[in-house]
Motif scaffolding. Structure first.
Motif, short mmCIF file in Angstrom:
data_model
loop_
_atom_site.label_atom_id
_atom_site.label_comp_id
_atom_site.label_asym_id
_atom_site.label_seq_id
_atom_site.Cartn_x
_atom_site.Cartn_y
_atom_site.Cartn_z
N GLY A 42 20.65 178.26 87.60
CA GLY A 42 19.40 177.51 87.52
C GLY A 42 18.44 178.12 88.50
O GLY A 42 18.83 178.64 89.55
N LYS A 43 17.17 178.09 88.16
CA LYS A 43 16.17 178.71 89.04
C LYS A 43 15.19 177.66 89.54
O LYS A 43 14.79 176.77 88.81
CB LYS A 43 15.43 179.81 88.30
N LEU A 44 14.83 177.80 90.81
CA LEU A 44 13.84 176.95 91.45
C LEU A 44 12.79 177.83 92.09
O LEU A 44 13.08 178.96 92.49
CB LEU A 44 14.49 176.09 92.54
N THR A 45 11.60 177.31 92.19
CA THR A 45 10.53 178.03 92.88
C THR A 45 10.25 177.30 94.19
O THR A 45 10.10 176.08 94.20
CB THR A 45 9.25 178.07 92.03
N VAL A 46 10.19 178.06 95.28
CA VAL A 46 9.93 177.47 96.59
C VAL A 46 8.49 177.72 96.98
O VAL A 46 7.80 178.56 96.40
CB VAL A 46 10.89 178.04 97.67
N VAL A 47 8.02 176.99 97.99
CA VAL A 47 6.63 177.06 98.41
C VAL A 47 6.31 178.32 99.20
O VAL A 47 5.25 178.92 99.03
CB VAL A 47 6.27 175.81 99.24
N LYS A 48 7.24 178.74 100.04
CA LYS A 48 6.99 179.94 100.85
C LYS A 48 8.15 180.91 100.76
O LYS A 48 9.29 180.53 100.50
CB LYS A 48 6.74 179.55 102.31
N GLU A 49 7.84 182.18 100.98
CA GLU A 49 8.87 183.22 100.94
C GLU A 49 9.72 183.19 102.20
O GLU A 49 9.35 182.59 103.19
CB GLU A 49 8.21 184.60 100.83
N PHE A 127 19.63 167.30 94.19
CA PHE A 127 18.74 167.98 95.13
C PHE A 127 17.28 167.69 94.79
O PHE A 127 16.47 167.38 95.67
CB PHE A 127 18.99 169.49 95.11
N TYR A 128 16.95 167.74 93.51
CA TYR A 128 15.58 167.48 93.08
C TYR A 128 15.17 166.05 93.41
O TYR A 128 14.07 165.80 93.91
CB TYR A 128 15.44 167.75 91.58
N LYS A 129 16.04 165.09 93.15
CA LYS A 129 15.73 163.68 93.45
C LYS A 129 15.53 163.47 94.95
O LYS A 129 14.62 162.75 95.36
CB LYS A 129 16.86 162.77 92.96
N ARG A 130 16.37 164.10 95.76
CA ARG A 130 16.25 163.98 97.21
C ARG A 130 14.94 164.57 97.69
O ARG A 130 14.25 164.00 98.53
CB ARG A 130 17.44 164.67 97.88
N GLN A 131 14.55 165.73 97.16
CA GLN A 131 13.30 166.36 97.56
C GLN A 131 12.10 165.52 97.13
O GLN A 131 11.13 165.40 97.87
CB GLN A 131 13.20 167.77 96.95
N LYS A 132 12.17 164.94 95.95
CA LYS A 132 11.09 164.10 95.45
C LYS A 132 10.93 162.87 96.33
O LYS A 132 9.81 162.46 96.65
CB LYS A 132 11.35 163.70 94.01
N ALA A 133 12.04 162.28 96.75
CA ALA A 133 12.00 161.10 97.61
C ALA A 133 11.44 161.46 98.99
O ALA A 133 10.69 160.67 99.58
CB ALA A 133 13.38 160.50 97.75
N MET A 134 11.77 162.64 99.50
CA MET A 134 11.27 163.06 100.81
C MET A 134 9.77 163.32 100.78
O MET A 134 9.09 163.14 101.78
CB MET A 134 12.01 164.32 101.28
N ARG A 135 9.24 163.73 99.62
CA ARG A 135 7.81 164.00 99.51
C ARG A 135 7.01 162.74 99.22
O ARG A 135 5.81 162.82 99.01
CB ARG A 135 7.54 165.02 98.41
#
Length: 142
Positions: A42-49, A127-135
């Motif tokens: 699976g691929k994800l895109t991050v905000v910074k390199e 992981f996606y749910k956790r990141q969404k909750a943190m934001r």
């Protein structure tokens, strides 16, 4: 010994040698097939390199995520392990993170094709749910 007898013996030896080589090759292929593992990515895109793969791996494989995955797929019983800690260790061993620029590739491999896909999906969803909750997104219900 006559010439025809010698040719017959040589032909017989060649058949035996080629048969043994073919049998060895077949057994080797069958054993390789039995040990084959399926990998899903699976691929994800991050905000910074510059994301460290090990740090990202530890962010995905938190205790809650691993516990949820183990319970959802009943991995302790399915893999015939002693406890959940052994299942966590196995997941950590088979989970791979690769970083290329802004793209993070998460992969998981297992001998059971459907299970490999399901485990990777559960890990990524958690992981996606956790990141969404943190934001500040909707709260995550467990």
């Amino acid at each position: 010994m006559s010439r025809n007898t010698m040719y017959a013996i040589i032909a017989l030896l060649l058949v035996v040698i080629l048969g043994a080589a073919g049998g060895y090759w077949a057994v080797k292929k069958i054993r390789a097939k039995q040990n084959q593992e399926f990998r899903y990515e699976g691929k994800l895109t991050v905000v910074k390199e510059g994301v460290d793969p090990e740090t990202f791996k530890m962010a995905v494989l938190t205790g809650d995520t691993l516990d949820e995955t183990i319970e959802k797929h009943n991995l302790v019983a399915q893999w015939k392990l002693a406890d959940a800690e052994a299942a966590k260790a196995k997941i950590k061993e088979k989970f791979i993170v690769k970083v290329s620029g802004l793209e993070v590739t998460l992969s998981y491999q297992d001998k059971d094709q459907a299970l490999a896909k399901d485990i990777l999906g559960t890990l990524m969803d958690s992981f996606y749910k956790r990141q969404k909750a943190m934001r500040g997104g909707a709260p995550v219900s467990q």
